[in-house]
Design a protein around this motif. Structure first.
Motif, mmCIF file in Angstrom:
data_model
loop_
_atom_site.group_PDB
_atom_site.id
_atom_site.type_symbol
_atom_site.label_atom_id
_atom_site.label_comp_id
_atom_site.label_asym_id
_atom_site.label_seq_id
_atom_site.Cartn_x
_atom_site.Cartn_y
_atom_site.Cartn_z
ATOM 1 N N ALA A 1 0.830 -1.203 0.000
ATOM 2 C CA ALA A 1 0.000 0.000 0.000
ATOM 3 C C ALA A 1 0.867 1.256 0.000
ATOM 4 N N TYR A 2 0.272 2.352 -0.442
ATOM 5 C CA TYR A 2 0.885 3.667 -0.326
ATOM 6 C C TYR A 2 0.393 4.261 0.983
ATOM 7 N N VAL A 3 1.320 4.575 1.898
ATOM 8 C CA VAL A 3 0.934 4.941 3.259
ATOM 9 C C VAL A 3 1.222 6.411 3.536
ATOM 10 N N ILE A 4 0.187 7.098 4.010
ATOM 11 C CA ILE A 4 0.313 8.476 4.476
ATOM 12 C C ILE A 4 0.129 8.451 5.989
ATOM 13 N N GLY A 5 1.176 8.792 6.727
ATOM 14 C CA GLY A 5 1.119 8.764 8.182
ATOM 15 C C GLY A 5 0.883 10.138 8.753
ATOM 16 N N THR A 6 0.126 10.211 9.844
ATOM 17 C CA THR A 6 -0.137 11.496 10.495
ATOM 18 C C THR A 6 0.444 11.506 11.905
ATOM 19 N N GLY A 7 0.577 12.702 12.460
ATOM 20 C CA GLY A 7 1.063 12.859 13.818
ATOM 21 C C GLY A 7 1.391 14.307 14.101
ATOM 22 N N ALA B 1 4.237 17.446 14.649
ATOM 23 C CA ALA B 1 5.400 17.841 13.855
ATOM 24 C C ALA B 1 6.651 17.061 14.242
ATOM 25 N N GLY B 2 6.829 16.838 15.535
ATOM 26 C CA GLY B 2 8.020 16.142 16.007
ATOM 27 C C GLY B 2 8.050 14.665 15.666
ATOM 28 N N ASP B 3 6.927 14.140 15.166
ATOM 29 C CA ASP B 3 6.851 12.723 14.825
ATOM 30 C C ASP B 3 7.283 12.435 13.388
ATOM 31 N N ARG B 4 7.531 13.468 12.601
ATOM 32 C CA ARG B 4 7.747 13.293 11.164
ATOM 33 C C ARG B 4 8.798 12.222 10.846
ATOM 34 N N GLN B 5 9.987 12.356 11.416
ATOM 35 C CA GLN B 5 11.058 11.434 11.052
ATOM 36 C C GLN B 5 10.743 10.014 11.496
ATOM 37 N N ALA B 6 10.154 9.872 12.683
ATOM 38 C CA ALA B 6 9.802 8.538 13.164
ATOM 39 C C ALA B 6 8.802 7.867 12.231
ATOM 40 N N VAL B 7 7.806 8.632 11.782
ATOM 41 C CA VAL B 7 6.782 8.091 10.879
ATOM 42 C C VAL B 7 7.406 7.642 9.560
ATOM 43 N N PHE C 1 4.073 12.254 5.177
ATOM 44 C CA PHE C 1 3.709 12.599 6.549
ATOM 45 C C PHE C 1 2.814 13.830 6.537
ATOM 46 N N VAL C 2 1.781 13.811 7.376
ATOM 47 C CA VAL C 2 0.896 14.956 7.548
ATOM 48 C C VAL C 2 0.939 15.388 9.005
ATOM 49 N N ASP C 3 1.294 16.645 9.237
ATOM 50 C CA ASP C 3 1.315 17.235 10.574
ATOM 51 C C ASP C 3 -0.104 17.693 10.901
ATOM 52 N N LEU C 4 -0.758 16.997 11.814
ATOM 53 C CA LEU C 4 -2.162 17.285 12.109
ATOM 54 C C LEU C 4 -2.358 18.646 12.770
ATOM 55 N N GLU C 5 -1.285 19.205 13.322
ATOM 56 C CA GLU C 5 -1.410 20.506 13.982
ATOM 57 C C GLU C 5 -1.206 21.670 13.014
ATOM 58 N N ASN C 6 -0.508 21.427 11.912
ATOM 59 C CA ASN C 6 -0.157 22.544 11.020
ATOM 60 C C ASN C 6 -0.527 22.339 9.554
ATOM 61 N N ASP C 7 -0.674 21.098 9.138
ATOM 62 C CA ASP C 7 -1.029 20.831 7.744
ATOM 63 C C ASP C 7 -2.542 20.660 7.609
ATOM 64 N N GLY D 1 -10.962 9.209 16.629
ATOM 65 C CA GLY D 1 -12.385 9.502 16.672
ATOM 66 C C GLY D 1 -12.636 10.993 16.531
ATOM 67 N N GLY D 2 -13.839 11.444 16.887
ATOM 68 C CA GLY D 2 -14.160 12.872 16.914
ATOM 69 C C GLY D 2 -13.966 13.569 15.582
ATOM 70 N N ASP D 3 -13.433 14.785 15.661
ATOM 71 C CA ASP D 3 -13.306 15.626 14.474
ATOM 72 C C ASP D 3 -12.352 15.033 13.442
ATOM 73 N N ILE D 4 -11.271 14.418 13.912
ATOM 74 C CA ILE D 4 -10.316 13.819 12.966
ATOM 75 C C ILE D 4 -10.997 12.719 12.159
ATOM 76 N N ALA D 5 -11.778 11.884 12.818
ATOM 77 C CA ALA D 5 -12.488 10.817 12.106
ATOM 78 C C ALA D 5 -13.486 11.395 11.117
ATOM 79 N N LYS D 6 -14.192 12.435 11.534
ATOM 80 C CA LYS D 6 -15.195 13.052 10.657
ATOM 81 C C LYS D 6 -14.550 13.622 9.408
ATOM 82 N N ARG D 7 -13.452 14.333 9.582
ATOM 83 C CA ARG D 7 -12.755 14.906 8.437
ATOM 84 C C ARG D 7 -12.146 13.824 7.554
ATOM 85 N N SER D 8 -11.673 12.771 8.189
ATOM 86 C CA SER D 8 -11.070 11.672 7.431
ATOM 87 C C SER D 8 -12.096 10.946 6.571
#
Length: 309
Positions: free
Chosen positions: A171-177, A179-185, A193-199, A215-222
């Motif tokens: 699969a083609y994987v897009i990971g979220t988290g 900003a500080g998680d970027r390299q780990a992802v 990588f998508v920064d959920l706080e800034n992107d 869940g919540g707003d992230i799930a709704k937007r997703s």
């Protein structure tokens, strides 16, 4: 035996106590396992089965922890498939006393053999996140090669497993988290990588599968990103978020011997990395659970201190 027990639901991890409890006896189709390492999930003290039985009766004092790696010491009547002295790992029943103890009684079907070249600490870190990722992707999400996956919390314990297993499946994987998680992802194998706080999450475009842990707003937007025929798979509970032309699936992980075998084999041959954070002894576990800073990685309790694998 030593065990960690809870009696006060309102107290959370602060209400944990190290106590002496009788060693468990195996029921029909059970095994007793001497626990070498145990996994603890940060929110499990909020789960109803920790406090009540299947008839909603109080069952405290109860022992938390549902993941384990150890050695079989006794067999119940009618137990097949495992033997005394065998190394095992797996996931215990939600409604029974758990694995933050020196011994635990477990249904044999919930355990799988732990190969001798896999450390007990690693074995205890695999069942919950590994099975959750596997079942969400392949059992409920029906992931196939060439599809795209949006993996939320991709640097986390579950998300890192989702990322690795999805990428290995083609699969083609897009990971979220954060900003500080970027390299780990990216290190866990995400293509983007998508920064959920800034992107802007919506800039991802269409995807075939969303693995949601928030869940919540992230799930709704997703849900609005899912292509026709795709799926929103969530472990955050029933969701109001519904893809316009796809499925929304919430599920509770179950133990599965064959799936555990698939997961541990990937660890053995280097296709899957664990995400272990704090490793503590049983005597010091309560302090580890009550840390105030953000936890990174899976918390493992080394119940039986030993150099042996």
């Amino acid at each position: 035996m030593k065990a960690i027990a809870v009696t006060d639901q309102a107290a959370g991890t602060a209400g944990m106590k190290l106590v002496e409890r009788p060693e468990p006896q195996p029921a029909i189709s059970d095994v007793v396992v001497q626990v070498y390492a145990s996994g603890f999930t940060w929110d499990e003290l909020t789960w109803p089965p920790m406090w009540t039985d299947r008839l909603d009766r109080d069952r405290t004092p109860s022992i938390p922890g549902h993941e384990l790696a150890g050695v079989v010491t006794a067999l119940g009547y009618g137990t097949t498939g495992l033997s005394v002295g065998q190394r095992v790992f797996g996931l215990t029943d939600w409604y029974r006393d758990g694995t933050l103890a020196e011994y635990v009684a477990v249904e044999a079907r919930n355990l799988a053999p732990l190969p001798g070249d896999v450390d007990f600490t690693v074995g205890a870190s695999l069942p919950m996140p590994g099975l959750t990722a596997w079942q969400g992707l392949f059992v409920h999400g029906h992931l196939q090669a060439g599809r795209s996956v949006l993996a939320h919390g991709a640097a986390g314990v579950v998300g890192s497993m989702v990322t690795q297993l999805a990428r290995e499946a083609g699969a083609y994987v897009i990971g979220t988290g954060r900003a500080g998680d970027r390299q780990a992802v990216l290190d866990f194998g995400a293509n983007e990588f998508v920064d959920l706080e800034n992107d802007a999450l919506e800039d991802v475009g269409g995807v075939d599968l969303v693995f949601d842990i928030f869940g919540g707003d992230i799930a709704k937007r997703s849900a609005g990103l899912i292509r026709a025929g795709g799926a929103l798979v969530t472990i955050a509970g029933p969701t109001e978020a519904r893809p316009a032309n796809g499925l929304a699936i919430d599920f509770v992980v179950e133990s599965d011997r064959a799936q555990l075998g698939e997961i541990v084999q990937r660890v053995r041959d280097g296709r899957l990395r664990t995400n272990i954070g704090t490793v503590s002894t049983l005597d010091d576990a309560i302090a580890a659970f009550n840390r105030t800073e953000r936890r990174k990685g899976k918390t493992i309790v080394r119940v039986r201190p030993c150099c042996e694998k």
